[in-house]
Scaffold this motif. Structure first.
Motif, mmCIF file in Angstrom:
data_model
loop_
_atom_site.group_PDB
_atom_site.id
_atom_site.type_symbol
_atom_site.label_atom_id
_atom_site.label_comp_id
_atom_site.label_asym_id
_atom_site.label_seq_id
_atom_site.Cartn_x
_atom_site.Cartn_y
_atom_site.Cartn_z
ATOM 1 N N SER A 103 -5.529 12.809 4.030
ATOM 2 C CA SER A 103 -6.470 12.835 2.903
ATOM 3 C C SER A 103 -5.736 12.692 1.574
ATOM 4 C CB SER A 103 -7.324 14.104 2.930
ATOM 5 O OG SER A 103 -6.572 15.192 3.377
ATOM 6 N N LEU A 104 -4.512 13.208 1.498
ATOM 7 C CA LEU A 104 -3.710 12.988 0.297
ATOM 8 C C LEU A 104 -3.358 11.506 0.189
ATOM 9 C CD1 LEU A 104 -2.201 14.208 -2.115
ATOM 10 C CD2 LEU A 104 -0.243 14.606 -0.634
ATOM 11 N N ALA A 105 -3.077 10.907 1.359
ATOM 12 C CA ALA A 105 -2.698 9.485 1.361
ATOM 13 C C ALA A 105 -3.816 8.627 0.797
ATOM 14 C CB ALA A 105 -2.350 9.040 2.780
ATOM 15 N N LYS A 106 -5.089 9.025 1.055
ATOM 16 C CA LYS A 106 -6.204 8.229 0.547
ATOM 17 C C LYS A 106 -6.189 8.142 -0.965
ATOM 18 C CE LYS A 106 -9.468 8.760 4.179
ATOM 19 N NZ LYS A 106 -10.456 9.666 4.730
ATOM 20 N N ILE A 107 -5.834 9.244 -1.646
ATOM 21 C CA ILE A 107 -5.878 9.196 -3.109
ATOM 22 C C ILE A 107 -4.540 8.826 -3.733
ATOM 23 C CG2 ILE A 107 -7.842 10.728 -3.466
ATOM 24 C CD1 ILE A 107 -5.774 12.946 -4.012
ATOM 25 N N GLN A 108 -3.477 8.879 -2.959
ATOM 26 C CA GLN A 108 -2.151 8.619 -3.545
ATOM 27 C C GLN A 108 -2.066 7.296 -4.320
ATOM 28 O OE1 GLN A 108 0.334 6.247 -2.219
ATOM 29 N NE2 GLN A 108 1.671 6.772 -3.934
ATOM 30 N N PRO A 109 -2.506 6.157 -3.723
ATOM 31 C CA PRO A 109 -2.403 4.916 -4.506
ATOM 32 C C PRO A 109 -3.218 4.974 -5.789
ATOM 33 C CG PRO A 109 -2.931 4.448 -2.216
ATOM 34 C CD PRO A 109 -3.051 5.927 -2.388
ATOM 35 N N TRP A 110 -4.312 5.732 -5.765
ATOM 36 C CA TRP A 110 -5.194 5.787 -6.944
ATOM 37 C C TRP A 110 -4.618 6.660 -8.036
ATOM 38 C CZ3 TRP A 110 -8.568 2.085 -7.034
ATOM 39 C CH2 TRP A 110 -8.960 1.525 -5.806
ATOM 40 N N LEU A 111 -3.643 7.501 -7.709
ATOM 41 C CA LEU A 111 -2.929 8.235 -8.753
ATOM 42 C C LEU A 111 -1.792 7.390 -9.302
ATOM 43 C CD1 LEU A 111 -2.534 11.829 -7.300
ATOM 44 C CD2 LEU A 111 -3.588 11.211 -9.472
ATOM 45 N N PHE A 112 -1.012 6.846 -8.370
ATOM 46 C CA PHE A 112 0.192 6.128 -8.775
ATOM 47 C C PHE A 112 -0.154 4.820 -9.492
ATOM 48 C CE2 PHE A 112 3.953 3.465 -8.063
ATOM 49 C CZ PHE A 112 4.944 4.309 -8.507
ATOM 50 N N GLY A 113 -0.977 3.991 -8.861
ATOM 51 C CA GLY A 113 -1.262 2.667 -9.423
ATOM 52 C C GLY A 113 -1.850 2.740 -10.827
ATOM 53 N N PRO A 114 -3.035 3.344 -10.990
ATOM 54 C CA PRO A 114 -3.609 3.417 -12.335
ATOM 55 C C PRO A 114 -2.709 4.167 -13.309
ATOM 56 C CG PRO A 114 -5.269 3.869 -10.696
ATOM 57 C CD PRO A 114 -3.966 3.804 -9.961
ATOM 58 N N GLY A 115 -1.975 5.171 -12.839
ATOM 59 C CA GLY A 115 -1.062 5.887 -13.725
ATOM 60 C C GLY A 115 -0.021 4.953 -14.307
ATOM 61 N N VAL A 116 0.612 4.187 -13.422
ATOM 62 C CA VAL A 116 1.651 3.271 -13.890
ATOM 63 C C VAL A 116 1.052 2.206 -14.805
ATOM 64 C CG1 VAL A 116 3.389 1.595 -13.219
ATOM 65 C CG2 VAL A 116 3.070 3.645 -11.852
ATOM 66 N N ILE A 117 -0.099 1.668 -14.386
ATOM 67 C CA ILE A 117 -0.706 0.617 -15.199
ATOM 68 C C ILE A 117 -1.037 1.157 -16.595
ATOM 69 C CG2 ILE A 117 -2.754 -0.846 -15.436
ATOM 70 C CD1 ILE A 117 -2.621 -1.252 -12.389
ATOM 71 N N LEU A 118 -1.554 2.388 -16.623
ATOM 72 C CA LEU A 118 -1.896 2.996 -17.918
ATOM 73 C C LEU A 118 -0.663 3.122 -18.809
ATOM 74 C CD1 LEU A 118 -4.203 4.329 -19.507
ATOM 75 C CD2 LEU A 118 -3.473 6.523 -18.569
ATOM 76 N N PHE A 119 0.427 3.689 -18.250
ATOM 77 C CA PHE A 119 1.564 3.878 -19.165
ATOM 78 C C PHE A 119 2.285 2.567 -19.465
ATOM 79 C CE2 PHE A 119 4.471 5.140 -15.463
ATOM 80 C CZ PHE A 119 5.537 4.301 -15.746
ATOM 81 N N ALA A 120 2.265 1.629 -18.515
ATOM 82 C CA ALA A 120 2.954 0.361 -18.772
ATOM 83 C C ALA A 120 2.248 -0.402 -19.894
ATOM 84 C CB ALA A 120 3.005 -0.479 -17.502
ATOM 85 N N VAL A 121 0.920 -0.452 -19.816
ATOM 86 C CA VAL A 121 0.182 -1.167 -20.858
ATOM 87 C C VAL A 121 0.379 -0.485 -22.208
ATOM 88 C CG1 VAL A 121 -2.128 -1.756 -21.659
ATOM 89 C CG2 VAL A 121 -1.507 -2.144 -19.285
#
Ligand code: HEM
Ligand SMILES: [Cu+2]
Ligand SMILES: [Cu+2]
Lengths: 175, 538
Positions: free
Chosen positions: B452-470
């Protein structure tokens, strides 16, 4: 279409070092789009790839051209920036509207002189054993008078972060 | 004395290049005895393919190292990021630069390369179903890489190499740093050799008949670029290492930077090749997608191999090494040869996903397929986020900032840092995370821990990185330099301040950083938990 895009005011300014993000983004999105059309028309693949290249070419041409035009101006003034830990020494002054050759080198480690407003971003490189390194240069045509702070944008040691605002690091453009 | 060593080393490069290419040729004619037997294989319940069991422990060992380095890099990221935010300003300057050096190396070099080696072994043994030839060499490669990376980590953490991962001379690290890097690189070279030998054997034993699957083809393109890259690496690391021991008098900074980027940029293309291979493989495994047009996609990979060195030049736009005309024509025209390849993949991969999902019957309207896609499958969602992050955040900005005119106002500002966190973090790292969710069950027969953690993991990492990179790119546009300990210049003689909007940017960055670090560390927990998992896949 692309030549029109490139002739936009933002772009012309950029050749002198202004901001041109808009142009770049539009250009990239457009190329991506055209790439997409190319892939979806796979039957005509070969033709589309050719057209794709042609369009990139025509889009880029004015940009390259404008830049080269700037770089081949004959400079009237020369400003020399010499970097060392931890300050910039500046010799000479620039004048508004006059082509100026900005030269940069370092005497100890690598530094880089950055003045965003003027479109100056030059690696300052040292030579052998603490001597001055090869001169790096760029030709600019300053648009606005003022005193500009030079920031160091290459890691040069522990105090790298403070190097930017040393008094010596000022680049003067006279009206 | 130094002078003689110097000329001898330059002279040695000719034979070195020869040996290098001969060894490539030899790999194809190498004829190992058949040592495996059919009992070394099992049939995978997910792919239905043969899987070579002895390769499993190698894949596992390499994955362990990758995950541990990702964790180390993540801890360093915390220190670096929250020092850059003036409100927190966590570390003193020396420690900041040490953490930054460690962050760059742990992430860009160690996490990525360890994972890529595991991925190489995985594709060849579990996707193709070949037996891993030269297992002993593969373990030697592992040992060398382990030794090398530990030496580098110790040297950096003890403060003997505070010179950033670029290590531009005349900033000099302790000689152990260069020893470590070189030994690690030799290990990586052996790993590539194992890949090629395995492939050659698989062809000879008729395990592979006809052409390679597209994903494996991409991996092979990546390995080929790796060999070229390692060669460039040797050309400048070797003299630099001698210099650190006092055997070489001087390193020419101009040449160093030129060749460093032939190495540094090509290595990014390895990441791109392998990332795209992951997109194709995850697509096939999760939704049964097929490449749209094999020939076109393969051509794109060949373009990478051919033109990547040309594209390296955008790292040198503020350098005196090349002339203005050369810079303008290169970044105006020739760079697009490699860019074209990325454009092809950028459209071909999502299109293949769409077609596969439409074939499943999600044909209503334009976007039903997107709505009904298996978003709770972490591998699929991570792959999709990676495509968005790489293409729209990293890729577009890379092409843009890579032109001469824009580069001059962006070079070494946070625009760059934002751009490459788009490519190498939101793109490559996330694609590797997505692949992990299949690699561990397929190659090691272990279930993914904490589903269940795995289900949300990409949704934390991906948008997080995209947010700070932009956001980093946005405030980089105001001239925020990279690698600066203190942008408030509190200890400087004169004051300087940036546009006030920058402080808002930092707050958004901090949100992104926090999401990304939590997402990254949860990935490490899931991945290591899965490696330790006793539960087997049925
Ligand atoms: C987990 C979340 C991450 C965060 C919050 C983060 C944050 C940062 C920050 C704030 C910097 C800028 C330092 C500066 O300009 O002063 C940085 C630099 C860097 N990061 Fe990350 N990062 C993360 C993950 C990664 C990953 C996964 C990679 C590579 C695969 C990576 C590669 C790099 C590199 C190469 C640098 C440049 C180092 C240098 O300038 O020498 N980062 N990171
Ligand atoms: Cu400096
Ligand atoms: Cu500096």
């Amino acid at each position: 279409m692309f030549s029109l895009l490139c002739a936009s005011p933002g772009f012309a300014e950029e050749a002198g070092g202004g901001s041109g993000l808009g142009y770049g983004l539009v250009f990239s999105i457009a190329t991506l789009f055209i790439g997409g059309v190319g892939v979806s028309q796979m039957k005509y693949r070969d033709k589309t790839i050719l057209i794709f290249f042609a369009i990139i070419g025509s889009g880029t041409y004015p940009s390259v051209n404008a830049y080269m035009a700037n770089m081949s101006l004959i400079p009237k003034n020369t400003v020399t920036i010499t970097a060392s830990r931890y300050n910039f020494e500046v010799q000479g002054e620039a004048k508004v509207g006059e082509p100026t050759k900005v030269m940069a080198a370092a005497t100890d480690v690598t530094h880089a002189a950055f003045i965003k407003e003027l479109g100056v971003n030059l690696a300052c490189l040292p030579g052998k054993g603490g001597t001055k390194g090869r001169d790096n240069f760029r030709i600019i045509v300053p648009q606005q008078a003022g005193t500009y702070k030079i920031k160091c944008v290459e890691y040069c040691g522990e105090l790298h972060g403070n190097m930017s605002v040393d008094m010596a690091g000022e680049f003067v453009v006279k009206p | 004395m130094g002078g003689y060593v110097e000329s001898a080393v330059w002279l040695a490069y000719g034979p070195m290049a020869l040996v290098f290419f001969l060894s490539l040729v030899a790999a194809f004619y190498y004829k190992p005895k058949w040592v495996g037997d059919p009992s070394e294989f099992r049939v995978c319940s997910i792919t239905g393919m043969k899987v070579h069991i002895p390769a499993g422990s190698l894949i596992k060992a390499n994955l362990w190292m990758a995950f541990l380095f990702l964790a180390l890099g993540g801890v360093m990221a915390f220190g670096v990021a929250f020092t850059r935010w003036p409100v927190v300003h966590l570390l003193p300057d020396t420690l900041f630069y040490r953490a930054l050096t460690m962050h760059g190396l742990a992430m860009l070099v160690f996490w990525i390369v360890w994972f890529e080696v595991a991925l190489m072994y995985f594709t060849i043994t579990s996707i193709i179903g070949a037996r891993l030839a030269a297992i002993r060499t593969a373990w030697i490669a592992f040992g060398l890489m382990l030794g090398g990376s530990l030496v580098v980590v110790l040297t950096v953490l003890t403060g003997n190499a505070d010179i950033m991962f670029t290590s531009y001379p005349p900033l000099m690290a302790h000689q152990w740093y260069y020893w470590g890097i070189l030994v690690f690189a030799v290990g990586a070279f052996f790993a590539c050799a194992v890949y090629y030998v395995t492939m050659a054997v698989a062809f000879r034993e008729k395990v592979i008949t006809g052409s390679l699957p597209l994903g494996v083809y991409g991996m092979s393109a990546g390995v080929t670029i790796t060999l070229l890259t390692l060669f460039h690496g040797a050309v400048f690391y070797f003299p630099t290492w001698l210099w650190s021991m006092g055997l070489f008098q001087n390193i020419d900074v101009v040449i160093y930077r030129l060749i460093f980027w032939a190495f540094g940029h090509s290595s990014q293309q390895i990441n791109v090749c392998m990332m795209i291979a992951c997109w194709y493989m995850v697509g096939t495994l999760s939704i049964g997608s097929k490449p749209l047009n094999e020939k076109l996609c393969r051509t794109a990979y060949v373009l990478y191999i051919l033109f990547i060195c040309i594209a390296s030049e955008h790292h040198l736009l503020v350098d005196p090494a090349i002339s203005p005309a050369h810079k303008a024509f290169n970044t105006g025209y020739f760079m697009h040869m490699a860019v074209l390849a990325s454009m092809i993949h950028a459209l071909a991969v999502p299109a293949s996903y769409e077609i596969a999902l439409r074939k499943k019957g999600y044909t209503q309207g334009l976007f039903e397929w997107l709505k009904k896609a298996p978003w709770s499958n972490p591998a699929f969602s991570a792959s999709c986020l990676s495509i968005v992050g790489f293409g729209w955040v990293g890729g577009i900005t890379g092409v843009t900032f890579g032109t001469e005119q824009l580069n001059i106002i962006s070079h070494n500002t946070w625009r760059m840092t934002g751009h490459f966190h788009g490519t190498v973090v939101a793109g490559t790292s996330l694609a590797f995370m997505s692949m992990t969710y299949y690699m561990i069950p397929i190659a090691l027969k272990k279930e993914i821990a904490f589903p269940s953690l795995a289900k949300i993991q990409p949704w934390l990492f991906g948008p997080g990185v995209i947010l700070f990179a932009v956001t980093m790119m946005f405030i980089g546009g105001f001239g925020i330099p990279r690698r600066h300990w203190d942008i408030t210049f509190s200890e400087a003689a004169f004051s300087f301040s940036f546009n006030p909007i920058v402080s808002v940017g930092f707050i958004i960055c901090a949100i992104g950083w926090t999401m990304a670090i939590i997402g990254g560390l949860s990935f490490v927990v899931i991945a290591i938990g899965s490696l330790l998992n006793d539960k087997e896949v049925e």
